[in-house]
Design a protein around this motif. Structure first.
Motif, mmCIF file in Angstrom:
data_model
loop_
_atom_site.group_PDB
_atom_site.id
_atom_site.type_symbol
_atom_site.label_atom_id
_atom_site.label_comp_id
_atom_site.label_asym_id
_atom_site.label_seq_id
_atom_site.Cartn_x
_atom_site.Cartn_y
_atom_site.Cartn_z
ATOM 1 N N UNK A 48 0.690 -1.161 -0.009
ATOM 2 C CA UNK A 48 0.014 0.041 -0.091
ATOM 3 C C UNK A 48 0.908 1.306 -0.059
ATOM 4 N N UNK A 49 1.945 1.135 0.539
ATOM 5 C CA UNK A 49 2.886 2.415 0.397
ATOM 6 C C UNK A 49 4.011 2.397 -0.889
ATOM 7 N N UNK A 50 3.803 3.454 -1.411
ATOM 8 C CA UNK A 50 4.710 3.540 -2.492
ATOM 9 C C UNK A 50 6.370 3.898 -2.019
ATOM 10 N N UNK A 51 6.183 4.629 -0.898
ATOM 11 C CA UNK A 51 7.577 5.012 -0.091
ATOM 12 C C UNK A 51 7.484 5.029 1.290
ATOM 13 N N UNK A 52 8.499 4.646 1.939
ATOM 14 C CA UNK A 52 8.463 4.646 3.163
ATOM 15 C C UNK A 52 9.709 5.646 3.711
ATOM 16 N N UNK A 53 9.774 6.613 4.606
ATOM 17 C CA UNK A 53 10.924 7.092 5.004
ATOM 18 C C UNK A 53 11.105 6.765 6.415
ATOM 19 N N UNK A 54 12.393 6.655 6.951
ATOM 20 C CA UNK A 54 12.706 6.450 8.318
ATOM 21 C C UNK A 54 14.179 6.990 8.412
ATOM 22 N N UNK A 55 14.180 7.495 9.644
ATOM 23 C CA UNK A 55 15.595 7.821 10.122
ATOM 24 C C UNK A 55 16.558 6.535 10.379
ATOM 25 N N UNK A 56 17.850 6.926 10.173
ATOM 26 C CA UNK A 56 18.893 5.709 10.678
ATOM 27 C C UNK A 56 18.702 5.440 12.070
ATOM 28 N N UNK A 57 18.645 4.101 12.501
ATOM 29 C CA UNK A 57 18.668 3.628 13.826
ATOM 30 C C UNK A 57 17.186 3.497 14.510
ATOM 31 N N UNK A 58 16.103 3.865 13.718
ATOM 32 C CA UNK A 58 14.871 3.689 13.917
ATOM 33 C C UNK A 58 14.502 2.366 13.378
#
Lengths: 114, 115
Positions: free
Chosen positions: B7-17
């Motif tokens: 369902x998600x075209x893109x997922x953004x996450x910070x390093x370490x999370x």
């Protein structure tokens, strides 16, 4: 060991020409698959070989597309009278016998029809 | 017919999370489920699979996925994301009751991990 290899890595052809794409599977892998990946899209199944027979050709989009496999080795995908909509990355994968089910993919051939 | 939805075209996450990439499926029988990763200008690499057994499957590069039959999901997870995890991730399903061995792939989710 060596992985799945495909050639050429890139192919630019004029509309209406025929092209042949080659896949060398991992040695000993009995199953071989061709997929197409259009820009920004997922993989689209084309054809499946078990040995040199093709029990599933359901994904071939038209009779311009054909594929063959020699024994349990090399496969070629042929596209006749190429059209611009054939532009895509063509991926080959192979699977070992014994029901492990995962497929190992080659780097693909990027086909551009101008 | 078997199908896969990402369902998600893109997922953004910070390093370490922690990261989660979602996948749901539809098959007529018990599914065989797979995750693949695609780095730029490279072929797909196998990450992990669920065939049977423990619902939590561990794979390459610290990734794991949880099979949830009631929710028909197979989400990909990693406790601590790395910038080098940034890539395109594909979920795939094989219907073992069918005669074909083809995999049906989702449309892919781009994972972007930032510092």
């Amino acid at each position: 060991g060596a992985g799945v290899s495909q050639s050429p890595s890139n192919k630019v052809t004029e509309k209406g020409k025929d092209v042949e794409l080659r896949c060398d599977p991992i040695s000993g892998h009995t199953a071989l698959y061709w997929y197409r990946q259009r820009l920004g899209q997922g993989l689209e199944f084309l054809i499946y070989f078990q040995g040199n027979s093709a029990p599933d050709k359901s994904g071939l989009p038209s009779d311009r597309f054909s594929a063959e496999r020699t024994g349990e080795s090399v496969s070629t995908l042929t596209i006749q009278r190429t059209q611009q909509e054939d532009s895509a990355v063509y991926l080959c994968a192979s699977s070992p016998p014994g029901g492990t089910y995962e497929q190992y993919f080659g780097p693909g051939t990027r086909l551009t029809v101008t | 017919a078997q199908s896969v939805a990402q369902p998600e075209d893109q997922v953004n996450v910070a390093e370490g999370n922690p990261l989660t990439v979602k996948c749901t499926y539809s098959v007529s029988g018990n599914p065989y489920l797979f995750w693949y990763v695609q780095y730029p200008n490279r072929g797909l690499q196998f990450l992990l699979k669920y065939i049977t057994g423990d619902n939590l499957v561990k794979g390459s590069y610290g990734f794991e996925a949880e099979f949830n039959k009631s929710q028909t999901s197979f989400h990909l997870k990693k406790p601590s994301a790395l910038v080098s995890d940034s890539a395109l991730y594909f979920c795939a399903v094989r219907d073992p009751t069918g005669t074909a061995s083809k995999l049906t792939f989702g449309t892919g989710t781009r994972l972007q991990v930032t510092l």
